[in-house]
Design an enzyme around this catalytic site. Structure first.
Site, short mmCIF file in Angstrom:
data_model
loop_
_atom_site.label_atom_id
_atom_site.label_comp_id
_atom_site.label_asym_id
_atom_site.label_seq_id
_atom_site.Cartn_x
_atom_site.Cartn_y
_atom_site.Cartn_z
N GLN A 75 -6.99 -13.43 15.45
CA GLN A 75 -5.94 -12.54 15.94
C GLN A 75 -6.10 -11.10 15.46
OE1 GLN A 75 -1.93 -14.95 15.63
NE2 GLN A 75 -3.49 -15.89 14.37
N ASP B 253 1.82 -7.70 12.37
CA ASP B 253 3.07 -8.47 12.45
C ASP B 253 4.21 -7.67 13.11
OD1 ASP B 253 1.61 -10.29 10.98
OD2 ASP B 253 2.50 -9.71 9.06
N ARG C 95 -1.71 -33.46 27.24
CA ARG C 95 -1.44 -33.39 25.80
C ARG C 95 -0.33 -32.40 25.48
NH1 ARG C 95 -7.76 -33.14 24.01
NH2 ARG C 95 -7.99 -35.35 23.48
N THR D 174 0.84 -1.20 0.00
CA THR D 174 0.00 0.00 0.00
C THR D 174 0.87 1.25 0.00
OG1 THR D 174 -1.65 -1.24 1.26
CG2 THR D 174 -1.87 1.15 1.26
#
Ligand code: F6P
Length: 373
Positions: free
Chosen positions: A288, A141, A176, A119
């Protein structure tokens, strides 16, 4: 005298904080310069199709806290290489002059572009053509080297931290190994921050190649300490010493076509025969980027928005707003963009995690493994 008109668009993927920047910018443009503001929809596409809406107190009321963008997003619309149909054939063409004509018709004095590398690369190209452009960097990020922290990152880290916490209780109950895949492309910031904050046992990031044996060792070590469960936080773009990264899909019409994905499932599949536990995976995906914007990101976005308005007032065009040493500033767009495509990651070069940096050392000192030994 007619009021100056300012236009805003949100390019690339969405990030929490876009609405907060829009909200603040609209109000600052009014209070600092008594400007009118409009918003083009779907990033640069709206500039080409001339699709815009008025942005004022009323149309932006109540959006400060909301994720997404009221102007919508698109990461497929590079007007300098745009797909159009001509004589029944789809071709790539530079349609930027049509966008400039539309802005002239709408009497736009300055264009504020909220986006990542792709952009902002187009923003630079419009600046080269004489448009008064200001860029505002965004990405969850946090991988833009030109600025210390991008809005959206804190919200994403909070969401991931919260979810790692939730995985702890169920992993513990079932003994687990749970592997949670998080966003970030080729930068491990989200996994690193949320992994530390959420007490992950293993953090796998693209900057540090991992080995399966490293994960096995951590699972076994935890067992000897009476902890028969393990949480692994893995960045989508993490790379295995033995097998490289995991590509999830190719988005053909996106100039940054590669989408990482599938690494958590791959690790779960490979790991299960090597440990005594059942191994499951979980992909947090677009959760997220969703929901409400964190308080930190709202404040950060407000700072970006007001600075952009001040830069319009002072005529600092062809630049991008930055945060450095906790001070708002700006740098020329020519210095911060490089990719030339519509990828949304790396204005000014990618800022990735230093494998020997402080945060990695902090995590290691806490006993978190990067599965690299
Ligand atoms: O760059 C932001 C980001 O959310 C990355 O973390 C992720 O890989 C990518 O965008 C996903 O993009 P899309 O929503 O287009 O699949």
């Amino acid at each position: 005298m007619t009021k100056k008109k300012i236009a805003i668009l949100t390019g690339g993927g969405d990030a929490p904080g876009l609405n907060a920047v829009i909200y603040t910018l609209v109000r600052a443009c009014k209070s600092l310069m008594d400007c009118e503001v409009i918003g083009y929809k779907f990033g640069y596409r709206g500039l080409y199709t001339n699709d815009f809406m008025p942005l004022n107190r009323s149309t932006t009321s109540g959006i400060l806290h909301k994720g997404g963008s009221i102007l919508y997003n698109s990461n497929k619309d590079n007007l300098f290489n745009y797909t159009v149909e001509e004589n029944g054939v789809m071709i790539q063409k530079d349609v930027s002059d049509i966008a400039i004509e539309n802005m002239k018709k709408a009497d736009v004095h300055a264009l504020v572009v909220l986006g990542g590398d792709g952009t902002l690369t187009s923003a630079r190209d419009f600046a080269r053509k004489g448009v008064n452009v200001i860029g505002v960097p965004k990405t969850i990020d946090n991988d833009l080297s030109a600025t210390e922290i991008t809005f959206g990152f804190d919200t994403a880290v909070n969401i991931v931290t919260d979810n790692i916490g939730k995985l702890h209780t169920t992993a513990e109950s079932h003994h687990r190994v749970l592997i949670v895949e998080v966003m970030g492309r080729s930068a491990g910031w989200i996994a690193l921050h949320a992994g530390i904050a959420g007490s992950a046992d293993v953090i796998l990031i693209p900057e540090i190649e991992y080995s399966l044996q490293g994960i096995v060792d951590k699972v076994n070590e935890r067992k000897t300490h009476g902890k028969p469960f393990t949480i692994v936080a893995v960045t989508e773009g993490a790379r295995c010493k033995e097998g490289g990264a995991s590509i999830g899909r190719i988005v053909e019409d996106s100039p940054d076509a590669i989408r990482f994905g599938g690494i958590a499932q791959k690790i779960a599949h490979q790991l299960e025969p090597l440990v005594e536990n059942e191994v499951r995976h979980c992909v947090l995906g677009h959760i997220q980027r969703g929901g409400d914007t964190s308080a930190f990101d709202r404040v950060l976005s407000a700072r970006y928005g007001v600075k952009a308005a001040e830069m319009i007032r002072d005529g600092h065009f062809g630049t991008m707003v930055t945060l450095r040493d906790n001070t708002m500033g700006f740098v020329p767009l020519e210095e911060v963009v490089g990719g030339g495509d519509m990828g949304e990651t790396s204005a000014g070069g990618a800022k990735t995690v230093d494998p020997n940096g402080e945060l990695v050392r902090v995590a290691k000192a806490m006993g978190i493994s990067f599965a690299d030994e």
